[in-house]
Scaffold this active site. Structure first.
Site, short mmCIF file in Angstrom:
data_model
loop_
_atom_site.label_atom_id
_atom_site.label_comp_id
_atom_site.label_asym_id
_atom_site.label_seq_id
_atom_site.Cartn_x
_atom_site.Cartn_y
_atom_site.Cartn_z
N HIS A 39 0.84 -1.21 0.00
CA HIS A 39 0.00 0.00 0.00
C HIS A 39 0.87 1.25 0.00
O HIS A 39 2.08 1.17 0.24
CB HIS A 39 -0.88 0.01 1.27
CG HIS A 39 -0.06 0.14 2.51
ND1 HIS A 39 0.51 -0.94 3.15
CD2 HIS A 39 0.34 1.24 3.21
CE1 HIS A 39 1.20 -0.52 4.19
NE2 HIS A 39 1.12 0.80 4.26
N HIS A 122 5.56 6.70 -0.62
CA HIS A 122 6.42 5.52 -0.67
C HIS A 122 5.58 4.26 -0.45
O HIS A 122 4.59 4.28 0.27
CB HIS A 122 7.53 5.60 0.38
CG HIS A 122 7.03 5.54 1.79
ND1 HIS A 122 6.47 6.63 2.44
CD2 HIS A 122 6.97 4.51 2.67
CE1 HIS A 122 6.11 6.28 3.65
NE2 HIS A 122 6.39 4.99 3.83
P1 ATP Z 1 5.05 -3.00 11.29
O1 ATP Z 1 4.83 -1.81 12.18
O2 ATP Z 1 4.76 -4.33 11.96
O3 ATP Z 1 6.36 -3.00 10.57
P2 ATP Z 1 3.42 -1.60 9.36
O4 ATP Z 1 4.33 -0.44 9.63
O5 ATP Z 1 3.16 -1.98 7.95
O6 ATP Z 1 3.92 -2.89 10.14
P3 ATP Z 1 1.57 -0.08 10.83
O7 ATP Z 1 2.64 0.28 11.82
O8 ATP Z 1 0.20 -0.34 11.34
O9 ATP Z 1 2.00 -1.34 10.00
O10 ATP Z 1 1.51 1.10 9.79
C1 ATP Z 1 0.59 1.15 8.75
C2 ATP Z 1 1.11 2.12 7.70
O11 ATP Z 1 1.25 3.43 8.28
C3 ATP Z 1 2.51 1.77 7.18
O12 ATP Z 1 2.60 2.18 5.82
C4 ATP Z 1 3.43 2.60 8.00
O13 ATP Z 1 4.62 2.92 7.32
C5 ATP Z 1 2.60 3.87 8.21
N1 ATP Z 1 2.95 4.47 9.48
C6 ATP Z 1 3.07 3.83 10.66
N2 ATP Z 1 3.40 4.68 11.65
C7 ATP Z 1 3.49 5.90 11.07
C8 ATP Z 1 3.78 7.21 11.55
N3 ATP Z 1 4.05 7.44 12.82
N4 ATP Z 1 3.76 8.23 10.67
C9 ATP Z 1 3.48 8.01 9.38
N5 ATP Z 1 3.19 6.81 8.84
C10 ATP Z 1 3.20 5.76 9.68
#
Ligand code: ATP
Ligand code: MG
Length: 183
Positions: A39, A122
């Protein structure tokens, strides 16, 4: 619940990008994204109370921007968090319009989100890449992504990787239509 808004690629593009992720993870280590989890995040809300969900959905439904195309054409690595990602060719005006409108709707409803200062489009392909120094990334690619909707996604963080479920998807306007009719 942990929520974010994102674009999800059509199945064939998701498969192609997951294939790239696998190849890259074999070369550099780390955890490749699965096709169903690929995504492009538009706004990360994080933990949201269940009673705020109707407001979040209303913000998504209020977005009125036309469909657009993205060209995924590059790979990059963020050494600080070990995320290897695919990016798109500038100017990506349609995408920035969507992000701007969505974030305006969220602010108007006092729904908090992260990463407001600078938006870097990204698609995360491999997580936890450990690198010392500069990686030789593969040659650029060129894949067209026709964006006709976006989604509110609920994320559950599991040991095997995140589990995403679409809460609702929101269609973009047919091409050529915009919110302000020409006068
Ligand atoms: P994991 O944390 O287990 O590596 P993930 O990052 O894919 O998995 P989430 O942390 O739920 O899952 O994040 C969902 C999406 O939101 C991802 O694309 C992640 O990069 C983005 N994201 C997460 N935290 C932030 C943040 N603090 N600011 C901006 N984008 C974020
Ligand atoms: Mg995360």
């Amino acid at each position: 619940m942990r929520l974010f808004f994102a674009l999800q690629p059509p199945a064939d593009l998701a498969e192609a990008l997951a294939g790239e992720a696998l190849t890259l993870s074999r070369r550099y280590g780390g955890r490749p994204a699965r096709p169903e989890s690929i995504h492009l995040t538009l706004a990360f809300l994080g933990e949201v109370a269940a009673e705020r969900l109707p407001d979040v959905l209303a913000a998504g439904r209020a977005v009125q921007v036309p469909e657009f195309d993205l060209t995924i054409d590059r790979f990059a690595l963020w050494p600080h968090n070990g995320v290897l990602w695919a990016g798109c060719a500038p100017p990506a005006d349609g995408l920035f319009r969507l992000v701007t409108d969505l974030r305006e709707q969220l602010r108007a409803s006092s729904i908090a989100f992260d990463g407001g200062s600078r938006f870097i489009p990204h698609v995360s392909l491999v997580r936890r890449v450990r690198t010392h120094g500069k990686l030789e990334l593969p040659a650029p690619i060129s894949r067209c992504w026709a964006c006709s909707d976006f989604a509110l996604i609920r994320s559950r963080l599991m040991a095997a990787g995140p589990d995403y479920a679409v809460v609702e998807s929101f269609p973009l306007l047919p091409r050529g239509l915009s919110r302000e009719p020409p006068n």
